[in-house]
Design an enzyme around this catalytic site. Structure first.
Site, short mmCIF file in Angstrom:
data_model
loop_
_atom_site.label_atom_id
_atom_site.label_comp_id
_atom_site.label_asym_id
_atom_site.label_seq_id
_atom_site.Cartn_x
_atom_site.Cartn_y
_atom_site.Cartn_z
N HIS B 450 -10.33 5.95 -2.30
CA HIS B 450 -9.93 6.76 -1.16
C HIS B 450 -10.72 6.44 0.10
O HIS B 450 -10.23 6.55 1.21
CB HIS B 450 -10.00 8.23 -1.52
CG HIS B 450 -8.92 8.62 -2.47
ND1 HIS B 450 -9.15 9.00 -3.76
CD2 HIS B 450 -7.57 8.59 -2.32
CE1 HIS B 450 -8.01 9.22 -4.37
NE2 HIS B 450 -7.03 8.97 -3.52
N CYS B 764 5.09 3.62 -1.68
CA CYS B 764 4.05 4.27 -0.88
C CYS B 764 2.66 3.82 -1.28
O CYS B 764 1.72 4.56 -1.13
CB CYS B 764 4.19 5.78 -0.90
SG CYS B 764 3.68 6.52 -2.44
#
Lengths: 210, 837
Positions: B450, B764
């Site tokens: 992340h 995505c």
């Protein structure tokens, strides 16, 4: 005050072509004195190329018409005047997209936009012995006259006079831009050929746009 | 290869110069000549339109250098530049270099594959050797390479035999040959006492004025100098090819070791390296059990707060008089938080009763307050959240940094700085921006963590896998990275620096050009429209996606809204949080909201999970939601109510089989009944979709589709599940590439089936923003993408260059033979090179 139609604009360019054709040798002579002697011939070639496209250019709006003039000059004139006059008309065309007529005030804005393009492209200013010496005062005289409520005829006639004065002012100057600048001091004593063809642009406007 | 355009008033002149360059340098130069006007272009003059077309004919990503003679040629070239599209404009340069000499120097560098900046610089310096020789202007002493400190260099001294000395052509051969070896070679003319210079600049070598018989010294610094020496010897012997004996080209050996640095986030960064202590971005986890330990932690906290207050007061003192009233109020408010007795009591309680250490207790308490403030209705109260965060950070940096100055400073760095860290965490990525950090070097780290995703969203250049260079990084004065390629330079020489700085400028201006165009929809060259959406996890992200030209929000990650909460948010809190976050998306539609996706690497405090041996294969996504039915109902009710205010569609994470979709549908229908009965504004049905991120979902796609309105392929997780390789593992980097043929086959199967059934399928994952991957994905039939905001402009720019029909057919014939990700990447690169030639 009446507006300027797109067919009038084309007539203006036609008249300019005729004047350049007439003055071709004179312009070339001027250029031979301080440059490489091709200004008259170059401009003549470019404007004749425009006349060939008459059918296409006549039936469009003013934006497309001026753009067509610009692109033709850019690709056929060859010398600096091609890029400079081309830029002038190209910039002017951006304010006339889709329009079929122009108010005298709008026409002034077009001229100013074109001037700004030339200044940017040539990186020159008044006093550098270039076409700007005639173009800038001519446009200013036109704008001032329109602003003070005078007619198109009066405005264009004042523009011609101012451009003429500007042209005379180039005679004693020493060139600082373009190939004339290679001559340095020797360029003094001759009027600038670019400024001369600019006066013709105003003169043909005065004969056709009012 | 950088393209060259030669412009002259005289067409024959331009063509003659072109002919000269092709004969002297290379017949395959990317070179076009233009000039002349009128019929047959026989008249003297230049034509801007012709120049524009000439630029187009040699244009590539590498850029184009335009050389002109004079006067109107320059004006015409400038005019031509204006006619180019903004993308191209950034990569085309005019040079004031002389046509012949400049063309020569530029051609040599271009042929060597140098960057546009190097080619342009070489052209500009091209008159120096001539001036040295003619001696009519003072050019100073020939440039000696600054501090030629080549460690352990091998020396070779040899006499040059070429009758005309080492003039341009043989010098070119020399440089070309040496560029194939690792290391550096200095060259010095011992006879004329000129140099030494680095044997990589044609101009430098030419200025040594090496003539026949001159003694030349080569100093070779290379891990393996032997082949270099042999090469030089044989070059000298066959007179640099002038004896008509071809020189065998040498090829650089590329080490594809997985522990080499790799690309994480694009962009070039240059600066001073700073090592981030590992403790700064992760709170200490030790527990505090005994009474004396508790006492020590409380005291530690007390003195950290006291120090922080003292520093705070000094700062206010310095600023006094220059503050406006509202600013003064902010400082007053912060000063009060520092000394707030309730807060202090609560932190002490955390230490005493919950056995937290001082830093963890302080963080937990303060961030709890901040989160509460963020959820307040009143905008003024919401703004106070920032104050809590600021105070938290100030004290924390003292507690963790131990006052040694090793923690991140509160003020941005004064000079460009590159942060060295073990792994980039989201917090750290965020801090990097606040501190004006130029780039990040991860010693380990992955590309889909992340922190890495955030770095790309923020446009923060970053690389990973730099552990091998750790020691050298620590002692370096200056480092540079190219995030797009994963390259790392430690104390780079000035010419490399100059080139990087130049490329950085070019990339910045390209970025700006792409940004300008990105608000328009993207279409391939053959006219196929491609949708590019943005991924987001907050209002800021949505704004950033919109600024970057997102056509829609293809993935809104719910978990970022909740991760700082200690208590389970109720229906109203959830609705409020979503409404606030989606506010900037009010007029873009639709927004795809993914149901809370936790478990795996993203645990939430209020949904505790049993310890799992392998969390990625455990209770995550829809599995966790269904395991917490009470919370799940609250969550879905909030989302149905959200649908009343925004055009949203719901996305279910971690679907494995059809029963899960049916269960969610059933629950939604039931809740719709409840809400209707209670007369609460909401909307149902809304489009319902599933993340395709487990191999099972991909294989069973034909069964899932009848129950879905859309699907979204999550390539990040799908890749790790197909290839059985953890996302963050630096050692398994080769298996984390979503361009692996196995992943592509699965994506293709999903997209084909979805297209047959008329169900929209998008991608995505981060892979879509990879320039090498995009043409492949397009070729496989993908038309919808959602990526991190920062990647959108470049992606749209790339789409506009792609010719889809060509790719699809070439891909179809090659695809069965791809064995590993690198095959696919090579195919993609070749594809591009072919299309540019």
């Amino acid at each position: 005050m009446s507006n300027i139609s797109s067919s009038q604009i084309f007539t203006w360019i036609e008249r300019y072509a005729a004047q350049i054709a007439e003055q071709k040798d004179y312009l070339t002579q001027l250029d031979a004195a301080i440059g490489d002697g091709d200004h008259g011939a170059n401009m003549h070639r470019g404007l004749q190329a425009i006349l060939v496209k008459k059918a296409d250019l006549q039936n469009t709006d003013i934006g497309a018409l001026l753009k067509g003039v610009a692109m033709t000059l850019i690709s056929t004139v060859g010398g600096a005047s091609g890029a400079l006059y081309g830029t002038f008309f190209l910039q002017a065309s951006t304010l006339a997209g889709g329009k079929t007529e122009l108010s005298p005030r709008e026409f002034g804005s077009l001229l100013e936009k074109g001037l700004a393009g030339i200044v940017l492209r040539g990186k020159a200013a008044v006093g550098d012995k270039t076409m700007i010496d005639a173009l800038q005062p001519g446009i200013k005289a036109y704008k001032d006259s329109i602003e003070s409520g005078e007619t198109m005829e009066q405005a264009l006639s004042k523009a011609v006079s101012a451009a003429d004065v500007g042209l005379s002012s180039t005679t004693p100057l020493i060139a600082r831009k373009g190939r004339a600048s290679y001559l340095g001091e020797r360029s003094a004593g001759h009027p600038d050929p670019g400024a001369s063809s600019t006066v013709l642009l105003f003169r043909s406007a005065a004969e056709t746009l009012c | 290869m950088v393209g060259l355009v030669l412009v002259s008033h005289s067409r024959p002149l331009a063509q003659a110069v072109g002919d000269l360059l092709r004969r002297l340098v290379d017949a395959n130069l990317q070179l076009t000549c233009c000039g002349g006007v009128g019929e047959d272009r026989a008249e003297l003059g230049t034509d801007a339109i012709e120049i524009q077309e000439a630029i187009g004919s040699v244009y590539s990503e590498d850029g184009v250098l335009v050389l002109m003679d004079m006067g109107s040629a320059i004006l015409s070239a400038e005019t031509a530049l204006e006619f180019l599209n903004p993308e191209q404009q950034g990569k085309v340069r005019l040079t004031s270099a002389p046509l012949v000499e400049g063309g020569m120097a530029a051609a040599v560098q271009a042929q060597l594959g140098a960057s546009l900046v190097s080619v342009a610089n070489a052209a500009l310096a091209s008159l120096l050797p001539k001036q040295d020789q003619v001696q009519d202007v003072s050019t100073g002493a020939p440039a000696a390479y600054p501090a030629p400190a080549l460690a352990q260099s091998e020396i070779l001294e040899i006499n040059i035999r070429n009758p005309h000395g080492l003039h341009l052509r043989p010098a070119t051969v020399l440089i070309k040959t040496l560029s194939g070896f690792p290391g550096e070679v200095l060259i010095e003319n011992r006879t004329a006492n000129r140099g030494p210079v680095l044997a990589q600049s044609l101009v430098d070598v030419a200025r040594l004025q090496i003539r026949e018989g001159d003694l030349v010294r080569f100093s070779i610094s290379s891990p393996d100098p032997k082949p270099v020496i042999e090469s030089i010897r044989s070059l000298v012997e066959n007179q640099f090819g002038e004896l008509a004996q071809p020189v065998p080209p040498s090829e650089a050996v590329v080490d594809l070791n997985v522990s080499e640095p790799f690309s994480v986030s694009r962009g070039i960064a240059i600066g001073r390296p700073i090592l981030l202590d590992t403790i700064v971005h992760s709170l200490p986890t030790y527990a505090v059990e005994s009474a004396p330990e508790v006492k020590r932690e409380v005291e530690k906290l007390g003195s950290a707060i006291a120090e922080a207050i003292a520093e705070f007061d000094r700062r206010i003192e310095r600023l006094k008089g220059s503050l406006d009233r509202p600013e003064e109020e902010i400082f007053d408010a912060q000063r009060m938080i520092f000394a707030d007795p309730t807060i202090l009591k609560e932190v002490q309680k955390q230490i005493q009763e919950h056995h937290l250490n001082a830093a963890a207790a302080w963080h937990k308490t303060l961030s709890g307050y901040a989160t509460d403030q963020e959820n307040a209705e009143d905008p003024y109260l919401r703004a106070r959240a920032a104050d809590f965060r600021e105070v938290e950070r100030t004290v924390l940096s003292r507690l963790i940094g131990g006052g040694t100055g090793s923690a991140l400073p509160d003020q941005p760095f004064a000079e460009p700085t590159l942060l060295i860290c073990e792994e980039l965490t989201p917090t750290l990525a965020e801090q990097s921006r606040r501190l004006s950090i130029a780039g990040v070097i991860q010693l380990g780290g992955g590309i889909t963590s992340h922190g890495a995703i955030l770095a790309r969203a923020l446009g923060l250049p970053a690389i990973g896998g730099a552990r091998k260079s750790r020691e050298r990084l620590l002692s370096a004065q200056q480092v540079a990275i190219n995030g797009s390629k994963g390259s790392l330079w430690i104390d780079p020489p000035p010419d490399v620096l100059a080139e990087l700085a130049g490329r950085q400028q070019i990339e910045l201006s390209e970025g700006q050009a792409a940004l300008l165009k990105s608000q328009e929809r993207a279409m391939t060259r053959d006219g196929i429209p491609i949708q590019v959406g943005g991924n987001a996890g907050s209002a800021d992200d949505i704004l950033s996606a919109r600024t970057n030209g997102a056509d829609f929000i293809g993935l809104f990650r719910s978990e970022f809204l909740f991760q700082d909460l200690h208590h389970e948010p109720d229906e109203h809190q959830q609705l409020t949080a979503y409404r606030r976050a989606l506010e900037p998306a009010a007029d873009v539609s639709p927004v795809t909201v993914r149901l809370l996706d936790v478990g795996g690497d993203k645990p939430l405090e209020f949904l505790p999970q049993a310890k799992e041996a392998n969390p990625f294969l455990g209770v995550r996504g829809i599995r966790l939601l269904r395991a917490n039915p009470r919370f799940f109902r609250v969550h879905l009710r909030a989302l149905l109510r959200l649908a009343h205010f925004f055009r949203i569609q719901l996305l279910i994470p971690m679907i494995t089989e059809v029963s899960e979709i049916l269960a969610v549908r059933e629950l939604l229908t039931e809740l719709d009944g409840d809400l209707t009965k209670a007369n609460v504004p909401h909307r149902w049905p809304v489009p319902l979709g599933a993340m395709i991120e487990t191999p099972s979902a991909a294989l069973m796609i034909d069964q899932l589709l009848p129950h879905l309105d859309f699907v979204s392929i999550g390539t990040n997780d799908l890749t790790q599940y197909i290839l059985c390789a953890e996302r963050g593992s630096a050692q398994l980097m080769a298996f984390s590439d979503s361009l692996h043929p196995a992943v592509l086959r699965m994506c293709e199967a999903v997209i084909r089936t979805a297209q047959e059934r008329g169900v929209k399928a998008s991608i995505c994952g981060e892979i879509a923003s990879d320039p090498e991957a995009l043409p492949i994905l397009l070729g496989l039939g993908h038309r919808d993408f959602s990526v991190t905001a920062g990647a959108i402009p470049a992606m749209k720019a790339m789409i506009r260059k792609v010719n889809l029909s060509g790719i699809a057919s070439q891909l179809a014939s090659k695809q069965p033979f791809f064995e590993e990700a690198s095959d696919v990447r090579k195919f993609s690169r070749d594809l591009f090179e072919r299309s540019e030639n």
